[in-house]
Motif scaffolding. Structure first.
Motif, PDB file in Angstrom:
ATOM      1  N   ARG A   1       4.075  12.229 -14.279  1.00  0.00           N
ATOM      2  CA  ARG A   1       3.070  13.299 -14.254  1.00  0.00           C
ATOM      3  C   ARG A   1       3.633  14.603 -14.782  1.00  0.00           C
ATOM      4  NH1 ARG A   1       1.937  16.072 -10.736  1.00  0.00           N
ATOM      5  NH2 ARG A   1       0.014  16.808 -11.604  1.00  0.00           N
ATOM      6  N   ILE A   2       4.943  14.597 -15.050  1.00  0.00           N
ATOM      7  CA  ILE A   2       5.677  15.842 -15.196  1.00  0.00           C
ATOM      8  C   ILE A   2       5.824  16.255 -16.663  1.00  0.00           C
ATOM      9  CG2 ILE A   2       7.939  16.878 -14.692  1.00  0.00           C
ATOM     10  CD1 ILE A   2       6.669  16.154 -12.159  1.00  0.00           C
ATOM     11  N   THR A   3       5.811  17.554 -16.866  1.00  0.00           N
ATOM     12  CA  THR A   3       6.126  18.108 -18.187  1.00  0.00           C
ATOM     13  C   THR A   3       7.595  18.498 -18.175  1.00  0.00           C
ATOM     14  OG1 THR A   3       3.909  19.021 -18.211  1.00  0.00           O
ATOM     15  CG2 THR A   3       5.429  19.892 -19.842  1.00  0.00           C
ATOM     16  N   TRP A   4       8.257  18.252 -19.302  1.00  0.00           N
ATOM     17  CA  TRP A   4       9.699  18.501 -19.396  1.00  0.00           C
ATOM     18  C   TRP A   4       9.980  19.452 -20.573  1.00  0.00           C
ATOM     19  CZ3 TRP A   4      13.173  15.498 -16.174  1.00  0.00           C
ATOM     20  CH2 TRP A   4      12.521  14.565 -15.365  1.00  0.00           C
ATOM     21  N   PRO A   5       9.871  20.763 -20.381  1.00  0.00           N
ATOM     22  CA  PRO A   5      10.177  21.683 -21.479  1.00  0.00           C
ATOM     23  C   PRO A   5      11.680  21.652 -21.801  1.00  0.00           C
ATOM     24  CG  PRO A   5       9.809  22.887 -19.432  1.00  0.00           C
ATOM     25  CD  PRO A   5       9.523  21.450 -19.134  1.00  0.00           C
ATOM     26  N   SER A   6      12.029  22.031 -23.030  1.00  0.00           N
ATOM     27  CA  SER A   6      13.457  22.009 -23.370  1.00  0.00           C
ATOM     28  C   SER A   6      14.037  23.418 -23.412  1.00  0.00           C
ATOM     29  CB  SER A   6      13.697  21.271 -24.685  1.00  0.00           C
ATOM     30  OG  SER A   6      12.919  21.829 -25.690  1.00  0.00           O
ATOM     31  N   PHE A   7      15.324  23.494 -23.101  1.00  0.00           N
ATOM     32  CA  PHE A   7      16.046  24.768 -23.013  1.00  0.00           C
ATOM     33  C   PHE A   7      17.415  24.591 -23.665  1.00  0.00           C
ATOM     34  CE2 PHE A   7      13.092  24.624 -19.529  1.00  0.00           C
ATOM     35  CZ  PHE A   7      12.544  25.907 -19.508  1.00  0.00           C
ATOM     36  N   PRO A   8      17.996  25.692 -24.163  1.00  0.00           N
ATOM     37  CA  PRO A   8      19.356  25.594 -24.734  1.00  0.00           C
ATOM     38  C   PRO A   8      20.344  25.128 -23.658  1.00  0.00           C
ATOM     39  CG  PRO A   8      18.335  27.713 -25.271  1.00  0.00           C
ATOM     40  CD  PRO A   8      17.430  27.044 -24.285  1.00  0.00           C
ATOM     41  N   GLN A   9      21.289  24.304 -24.065  1.00  0.00           N
ATOM     42  CA  GLN A   9      22.236  23.712 -23.099  1.00  0.00           C
ATOM     43  C   GLN A   9      23.024  24.779 -22.331  1.00  0.00           C
ATOM     44  OE1 GLN A   9      24.568  20.395 -24.243  1.00  0.00           O
ATOM     45  NE2 GLN A   9      22.833  19.279 -25.080  1.00  0.00           N
ATOM     46  N   GLU A  10      23.349  25.924 -23.033  1.00  0.00           N
ATOM     47  CA  GLU A  10      24.143  26.965 -22.355  1.00  0.00           C
ATOM     48  C   GLU A  10      23.336  27.575 -21.206  1.00  0.00           C
ATOM     49  OE1 GLU A  10      23.246  27.581 -25.897  1.00  0.00           O
ATOM     50  OE2 GLU A  10      24.607  25.864 -26.024  1.00  0.00           O
ATOM     51  N   GLU A  11      22.019  27.777 -21.445  1.00  0.00           N
ATOM     52  CA  GLU A  11      21.175  28.354 -20.379  1.00  0.00           C
ATOM     53  C   GLU A  11      21.059  27.394 -19.205  1.00  0.00           C
ATOM     54  OE1 GLU A  11      17.333  29.793 -21.613  1.00  0.00           O
ATOM     55  OE2 GLU A  11      18.192  30.810 -23.343  1.00  0.00           O
ATOM     56  N   VAL A  12      20.949  26.099 -19.526  1.00  0.00           N
ATOM     57  CA  VAL A  12      20.854  25.092 -18.465  1.00  0.00           C
ATOM     58  C   VAL A  12      22.152  25.073 -17.662  1.00  0.00           C
ATOM     59  CG1 VAL A  12      20.624  22.615 -17.999  1.00  0.00           C
ATOM     60  CG2 VAL A  12      19.168  23.706 -19.717  1.00  0.00           C
ATOM     61  N   ALA A  13      23.285  25.120 -18.375  1.00  0.00           N
ATOM     62  CA  ALA A  13      24.594  25.095 -17.692  1.00  0.00           C
ATOM     63  C   ALA A  13      24.707  26.285 -16.748  1.00  0.00           C
ATOM     64  CB  ALA A  13      25.713  25.107 -18.729  1.00  0.00           C
ATOM     65  N   ALA A  14      24.335  27.472 -17.228  1.00  0.00           N
ATOM     66  CA  ALA A  14      24.436  28.672 -16.386  1.00  0.00           C
ATOM     67  C   ALA A  14      23.491  28.569 -15.188  1.00  0.00           C
ATOM     68  CB  ALA A  14      24.123  29.920 -17.216  1.00  0.00           C
ATOM     69  N   GLY A  15      22.279  28.054 -15.430  1.00  0.00           N
ATOM     70  CA  GLY A  15      21.298  27.897 -14.352  1.00  0.00           C
ATOM     71  C   GLY A  15      21.781  26.912 -13.299  1.00  0.00           C
ATOM     72  N   LEU A  16      22.393  25.824 -13.748  1.00  0.00           N
ATOM     73  CA  LEU A  16      22.918  24.821 -12.805  1.00  0.00           C
ATOM     74  C   LEU A  16      24.027  25.427 -11.946  1.00  0.00           C
ATOM     75  CD1 LEU A  16      23.141  21.628 -15.087  1.00  0.00           C
ATOM     76  CD2 LEU A  16      21.669  21.903 -13.081  1.00  0.00           C
ATOM     77  N   GLN A  17      24.914  26.173 -12.604  1.00  0.00           N
ATOM     78  CA  GLN A  17      26.032  26.771 -11.854  1.00  0.00           C
ATOM     79  C   GLN A  17      25.520  27.742 -10.801  1.00  0.00           C
ATOM     80  OE1 GLN A  17      28.052  28.222 -15.296  1.00  0.00           O
ATOM     81  NE2 GLN A  17      29.458  26.480 -15.396  1.00  0.00           N
ATOM     82  N   GLN A  18      24.555  28.565 -11.211  1.00  0.00           N
ATOM     83  CA  GLN A  18      24.035  29.563 -10.275  1.00  0.00           C
ATOM     84  C   GLN A  18      23.299  28.893  -9.098  1.00  0.00           C
ATOM     85  OE1 GLN A  18      20.842  32.135 -11.537  1.00  0.00           O
ATOM     86  NE2 GLN A  18      21.998  33.905 -10.852  1.00  0.00           N
ATOM     87  N   ALA A  19      22.459  27.898  -9.412  1.00  0.00           N
ATOM     88  CA  ALA A  19      21.706  27.209  -8.343  1.00  0.00           C
ATOM     89  C   ALA A  19      22.663  26.473  -7.409  1.00  0.00           C
ATOM     90  CB  ALA A  19      20.698  26.239  -8.959  1.00  0.00           C
ATOM     91  N   ALA A  20      23.736  25.901  -7.965  1.00  0.00           N
ATOM     92  CA  ALA A  20      24.716  25.193  -7.123  1.00  0.00           C
ATOM     93  C   ALA A  20      25.431  26.185  -6.211  1.00  0.00           C
ATOM     94  CB  ALA A  20      25.711  24.435  -7.998  1.00  0.00           C
TER      95      ALA A  20
END
Ligand code: SF4
Length: 331
Positions: free
Chosen positions: A56-75
């Motif tokens: 059911r989900i939409t999966w927008p794409s993002f630059p890998q660096e932004e994803v990496a930074a977001g993962l680190q911050q959320a963790a």
């Protein structure tokens, strides 16, 4: 670029969105245009491999660096318990998936699950060596005839590979099962018992009709049937019963072999009705429309939700109260 579920993007601070429950696992999607042709999936050949859509989900794409930074911050903030990489089937694509696993492992110290169409022990070994903590080989269908019809191929072959992997990597295998594809509850029950015995973790999904797929007209499972299967999986995995305790009528579960008060006691915490699967996986809105029936709760249930879920299970097992229980037991 890499695709994230919409909820994951919100949890990582990459977009603003109001959600009642945010994901506690970061869901990433690798690959475009699956080479498989599952009748329920938007990435399938016949569904036109709709880019950025899975379930059911939409999966927008993002630059890998932004994803990496977001993962680190959320963790760092303790918002995530796991990362789940979902990979579609691209022949020869396993090296790229393994490489992405290695990069994710370097970026953030969170356990990694991979859900991918694995075809061999060697491929599973490649993923574990690359850093997967858990690996999911999705069966999707609980019955051989449904598997052949909607996925193509042999369920038994896939199950053999899953079992072989579970022997080699005990306690580290998961699978996905979709309820409501036309299988009986008895077929789900037998399979669940085997998977629990082999220490394979099961993520239960409610079939969700998606526009653009051959199954778009099929109805989702009856809520009461799904609740019975959730209750069953919970009771099996916590050792409260085995398949020989169960009774069925034309494939439908009519008794757990437990009396009503024991069942209420065992299910009374509500955990049975929360999303199941790898630890920390809550998959908000993977099966649900906001405001619609919640098949898998992505969070602990409140008292009225528990009462409603229990009522659905109990009414369908003991529709006329204690008298019906005696009737079923005496048959
Ligand atoms: S159960 Fe959840 S975390 Fe595990 S593979 Fe499935 S979607 Fe990913």
């Amino acid at each position: 670029m890499i695709r994230l579920s919409l909820g994951t993007a919100a949890q990582l601070g990459l977009l603003k969105m109001r959600m009642e429950s945010l994901p506690t696992t970061a869901y990433l999607l690798h690959g475009e245009g699956c080479q498989m042709n599952c009748a329920f999936c938007l990435q399938a050949r016949d569904a036109g491999r709709q880019p950025g859509r899975l379930g059911r989900i939409t999966w927008p794409s993002f630059p890998q660096e932004e994803v990496a930074a977001g993962l680190q911050q959320a963790a760092r903030k303790g918002l995530l318990q796991r990362i789940c990489l979902q990979a579609v089937y691209e022949p020869g694509g396993s090296k790229a998936v393994a490489e992405l696993l290695r990069r994710l492992k370097d970026v953030v110290q969170l356990p990694l699950s991979l859900s991918a169409p694995v075809h061999s022990i060697a491929e599973a070994a490649l993923y574990f060596e690359a850093g997967a903590e858990r690996l999911s080989i999705a069966l999707d269908a609980a019955a051989g005839e449904i598997y052949a019809l909607y996925k193509g191929g042999l369920l038994q072959k896939r199950l053999r590979l899953l079992s072989d992997c579970a022997r080699l990597w005990p306690g580290r295998m998961s699978t996905h099962l979709i309820c409501g594809l036309g299988e009986t509850e008895a077929q789900v029950a037998l399979l669940l018992e085997r998977l629990v015995k082999e220490k394979i973790t099961v993520a239960l999904f409610a079939f969700t009709p998606l526009k653009g797929t051959p199954l778009e007209q099929r109805l989702p499972p009856e809520p009461a049937s799904y609740r019975r299967l959730q209750a069953l999986y919970y009771l099996l995995r916590h050792g409260h019963l085995s398949a020989k305790d169960l009774r069925f009528d034309k494939g439908r579960l009519i008794s757990f072999g437990l009396d009503e008060s024991k069942l209420r006691h065992l299910l009374g915490g509500g955990e049975a009705f929360q999303t199941c699967g790898c630890p920390g996986c809550n998959r908000p809105y993977f099966n649900e429309r906001p405001g619609g029936f919640i098949y898998n709760y992505p969070r602990p249930l409140n008292q009225s939700e528990i009462a409603a879920a229990l009522t659905l299970v109990q009414r369908s097992l003991f529709p006329w109260g204690e008298k019906s229980r005696e009737f079923f037991y005496e048959r």
